[in-house]
Design a protein around this motif. Structure first.
Motif, mmCIF file in Angstrom:
data_model
loop_
_atom_site.group_PDB
_atom_site.id
_atom_site.type_symbol
_atom_site.label_atom_id
_atom_site.label_comp_id
_atom_site.label_asym_id
_atom_site.label_seq_id
_atom_site.Cartn_x
_atom_site.Cartn_y
_atom_site.Cartn_z
ATOM 1 N N LEU A 113 32.136 -43.528 -16.634
ATOM 2 C CA LEU A 113 30.780 -43.679 -16.122
ATOM 3 C C LEU A 113 30.721 -43.736 -14.597
ATOM 4 C CD1 LEU A 113 29.365 -46.007 -18.868
ATOM 5 C CD2 LEU A 113 28.959 -43.573 -18.552
ATOM 6 N N HIS A 114 31.864 -43.775 -13.965
ATOM 7 C CA HIS A 114 31.891 -43.700 -12.510
ATOM 8 C C HIS A 114 32.325 -42.314 -12.033
ATOM 9 C CE1 HIS A 114 31.617 -48.076 -12.920
ATOM 10 N NE2 HIS A 114 30.932 -47.966 -11.803
ATOM 11 N N GLU A 115 32.549 -41.414 -12.984
ATOM 12 C CA GLU A 115 32.844 -40.023 -12.646
ATOM 13 C C GLU A 115 31.534 -39.266 -12.456
ATOM 14 O OE1 GLU A 115 35.326 -38.256 -15.648
ATOM 15 O OE2 GLU A 115 36.868 -39.791 -15.425
ATOM 16 N N GLU A 116 31.646 -38.031 -12.001
ATOM 17 C CA GLU A 116 30.487 -37.145 -11.881
ATOM 18 C C GLU A 116 29.891 -36.939 -13.274
ATOM 19 O OE1 GLU A 116 27.768 -34.851 -9.852
ATOM 20 O OE2 GLU A 116 29.429 -35.973 -8.973
ATOM 21 N N PRO A 117 28.578 -37.110 -13.424
ATOM 22 C CA PRO A 117 27.961 -36.897 -14.740
ATOM 23 C C PRO A 117 28.090 -35.440 -15.202
ATOM 24 C CG PRO A 117 26.457 -38.081 -13.283
ATOM 25 C CD PRO A 117 27.607 -37.599 -12.448
ATOM 26 N N THR A 118 28.734 -35.262 -16.340
ATOM 27 C CA THR A 118 28.855 -33.946 -16.968
ATOM 28 C C THR A 118 28.672 -34.117 -18.462
ATOM 29 O OG1 THR A 118 31.227 -34.103 -17.388
ATOM 30 C CG2 THR A 118 30.557 -33.194 -15.229
ATOM 31 N N GLN A 119 28.469 -33.011 -19.160
ATOM 32 C CA GLN A 119 28.353 -33.092 -20.616
ATOM 33 C C GLN A 119 29.643 -33.627 -21.229
ATOM 34 O OE1 GLN A 119 25.280 -32.225 -22.291
ATOM 35 N NE2 GLN A 119 26.336 -33.620 -23.653
ATOM 36 N N ALA A 120 30.779 -33.206 -20.716
ATOM 37 C CA ALA A 120 32.061 -33.668 -21.235
ATOM 38 C C ALA A 120 32.222 -35.179 -21.046
ATOM 39 C CB ALA A 120 33.210 -32.921 -20.561
ATOM 40 N N THR A 121 31.780 -35.686 -19.898
ATOM 41 C CA THR A 121 31.865 -37.121 -19.635
ATOM 42 C C THR A 121 30.962 -37.891 -20.600
ATOM 43 O OG1 THR A 121 32.291 -36.651 -17.314
ATOM 44 C CG2 THR A 121 31.651 -38.889 -17.847
ATOM 45 N N ASN B 44 21.815 -44.343 -17.564
ATOM 46 C CA ASN B 44 20.364 -44.165 -17.599
ATOM 47 C C ASN B 44 19.861 -43.250 -16.486
ATOM 48 O OD1 ASN B 44 17.831 -44.609 -18.739
ATOM 49 N ND2 ASN B 44 17.395 -46.261 -17.312
ATOM 50 N N SER B 45 20.543 -43.211 -15.377
ATOM 51 C CA SER B 45 20.101 -42.383 -14.254
ATOM 52 C C SER B 45 20.697 -40.965 -14.290
ATOM 53 C CB SER B 45 20.483 -43.057 -12.932
ATOM 54 O OG SER B 45 21.886 -43.163 -12.841
ATOM 55 N N TRP B 46 21.510 -40.684 -15.274
ATOM 56 C CA TRP B 46 22.084 -39.343 -15.391
ATOM 57 C C TRP B 46 20.992 -38.344 -15.735
ATOM 58 C CZ3 TRP B 46 27.440 -38.983 -18.156
ATOM 59 C CH2 TRP B 46 28.360 -39.822 -17.511
ATOM 60 N N PRO B 47 21.183 -37.068 -15.422
ATOM 61 C CA PRO B 47 20.178 -36.050 -15.776
ATOM 62 C C PRO B 47 19.889 -36.038 -17.278
ATOM 63 C CG PRO B 47 21.841 -35.139 -14.300
ATOM 64 C CD PRO B 47 22.322 -36.494 -14.699
ATOM 65 N N ALA B 48 18.613 -35.958 -17.632
ATOM 66 C CA ALA B 48 18.197 -36.017 -19.031
ATOM 67 C C ALA B 48 18.904 -35.006 -19.929
ATOM 68 C CB ALA B 48 16.677 -35.861 -19.129
ATOM 69 N N PRO B 49 19.136 -33.765 -19.498
ATOM 70 C CA PRO B 49 19.802 -32.821 -20.405
ATOM 71 C C PRO B 49 21.210 -33.254 -20.823
ATOM 72 C CG PRO B 49 18.747 -31.628 -18.624
ATOM 73 C CD PRO B 49 18.668 -33.096 -18.281
ATOM 74 N N LEU B 50 21.860 -34.071 -20.033
ATOM 75 C CA LEU B 50 23.193 -34.548 -20.394
ATOM 76 C C LEU B 50 23.132 -35.656 -21.432
ATOM 77 C CD1 LEU B 50 24.987 -34.785 -16.930
ATOM 78 C CD2 LEU B 50 25.086 -32.928 -18.596
ATOM 79 N N TRP C 154 18.908 -44.389 -27.987
ATOM 80 C CA TRP C 154 17.735 -43.516 -27.962
ATOM 81 C C TRP C 154 16.873 -43.709 -26.718
ATOM 82 C CZ3 TRP C 154 15.461 -43.502 -33.599
ATOM 83 C CH2 TRP C 154 16.396 -42.940 -34.469
ATOM 84 N N PRO C 155 16.658 -44.956 -26.247
ATOM 85 C CA PRO C 155 15.778 -45.118 -25.078
ATOM 86 C C PRO C 155 16.266 -44.424 -23.807
ATOM 87 C CG PRO C 155 16.031 -47.206 -26.204
ATOM 88 C CD PRO C 155 17.025 -46.259 -26.824
ATOM 89 N N ILE C 156 17.557 -44.124 -23.701
ATOM 90 C CA ILE C 156 18.019 -43.443 -22.489
ATOM 91 C C ILE C 156 18.298 -41.966 -22.726
ATOM 92 C CG2 ILE C 156 18.963 -45.547 -21.505
ATOM 93 C CD1 ILE C 156 21.798 -44.140 -21.979
ATOM 94 N N CYS C 157 18.142 -41.503 -23.952
ATOM 95 C CA CYS C 157 18.448 -40.104 -24.253
ATOM 96 C C CYS C 157 17.344 -39.192 -23.753
ATOM 97 C CB CYS C 157 18.630 -39.901 -25.754
ATOM 98 S SG CYS C 157 20.216 -40.503 -26.284
ATOM 99 N N GLY C 158 17.751 -38.082 -23.206
ATOM 100 C CA GLY C 158 16.793 -37.067 -22.804
ATOM 101 C C GLY C 158 16.412 -36.186 -23.976
ATOM 102 N N THR C 159 17.356 -35.978 -24.897
ATOM 103 C CA THR C 159 17.136 -35.102 -26.040
ATOM 104 C C THR C 159 17.777 -35.687 -27.290
ATOM 105 O OG1 THR C 159 17.172 -33.143 -24.625
ATOM 106 C CG2 THR C 159 17.529 -32.777 -26.965
ATOM 107 N N ARG D 298 12.602 -36.025 -23.560
ATOM 108 C CA ARG D 298 12.016 -34.803 -23.031
ATOM 109 C C ARG D 298 12.186 -33.672 -24.033
ATOM 110 N NH1 ARG D 298 9.965 -38.124 -21.179
ATOM 111 N NH2 ARG D 298 10.054 -38.963 -19.105
ATOM 112 N N GLY D 299 13.149 -33.833 -24.958
ATOM 113 C CA GLY D 299 13.400 -32.814 -25.965
ATOM 114 C C GLY D 299 13.652 -33.425 -27.329
ATOM 115 N N LEU D 300 13.126 -32.774 -28.366
ATOM 116 C CA LEU D 300 13.337 -33.198 -29.748
ATOM 117 C C LEU D 300 13.472 -31.957 -30.611
ATOM 118 C CD1 LEU D 300 13.468 -35.428 -31.933
ATOM 119 C CD2 LEU D 300 10.961 -35.270 -32.076
ATOM 120 N N ASP D 301 14.555 -31.890 -31.361
ATOM 121 C CA ASP D 301 14.797 -30.763 -32.255
ATOM 122 C C ASP D 301 14.920 -31.296 -33.677
ATOM 123 O OD1 ASP D 301 15.694 -28.556 -33.702
ATOM 124 O OD2 ASP D 301 17.034 -27.882 -32.108
#
Length: 157
Positions: free
Chosen positions: A10-18, A46-52, A71-76, A102-105
């Motif tokens: 969580l102290h690394e650069e936010p990425t999907q892999a992280t 919580n401050s990471w980009p929503a798509p991640l 769920w409260p911090i998920c973007g999708t 922001r997204g729901l599938d």
């Protein structure tokens, strides 16, 4: 050891892999440790980009328990082909945990008109910009409910 690894991630650069690695650590936590892991993830991601910040049907286990505390911090939330029924969608809509989405599938499920109405009536979905409800048997009544919803005006897709 795993909590230390979660801190490092969580102290690394936010990425999907992280994000995925952090979720794996949270999923593997047992008992009261899980609460500590979840709290730490919520606080720091919580401050990471929503798509991640995405949870998928793989996390769902069909019982709508894909780490609901996240769920409260998920973007999708991606519940595509998760075996959802109208009652499951109603439970999801009534959870009170969807305000940051922001997204729901929910595509490729048996959402039905009742599930579509539950989504349409959910004020927590007011920030939703993406909704995939394809192949979910919502029919004309469900489509009308979604189109007339006062809560889904931000939808772009």
């Amino acid at each position: 050891m795993s909590l230390e690894r979660l801190r490092e991630l969580l102290h690394e650069e936010p990425t999907q892999a992280t994000w995925d690695a952090a979720l794996d650590l949270v999923r593997g936590a047992q008992g009261s440790d899980r609460g500590v892991y979840v709290s730490y993830l919520v606080q720091h991601a919580n401050s990471w980009p929503a798509p991640l910040r995405r949870l998928s049907a793989e996390d769902a286990r069909v019982d709508l328990d894909p780490l609901p505390e996240l769920w409260p911090i998920c973007g999708t939330l991606d519940f595509a082909d998760a075996g959802l029924k109208p009652a499951d969608v109603a439970t999801l809509a009534a959870s009170g945990q969807l305000g940051h989405l922001r997204g729901l599938d929910v595509s490729h499920n048996n959402v039905g008109p009742d599930g579509a109405r539950a989504l349409a009536q959910c004020p927590d979905l007011a920030g939703l910009t993406y909704l995939n409800i394809g192949r979910s048997r919502i029919g004309d009544d469900g489509a009308r409910a979604l189109a007339d919803s006062p809560h889904l005006g931000a939808l772009e897709h």
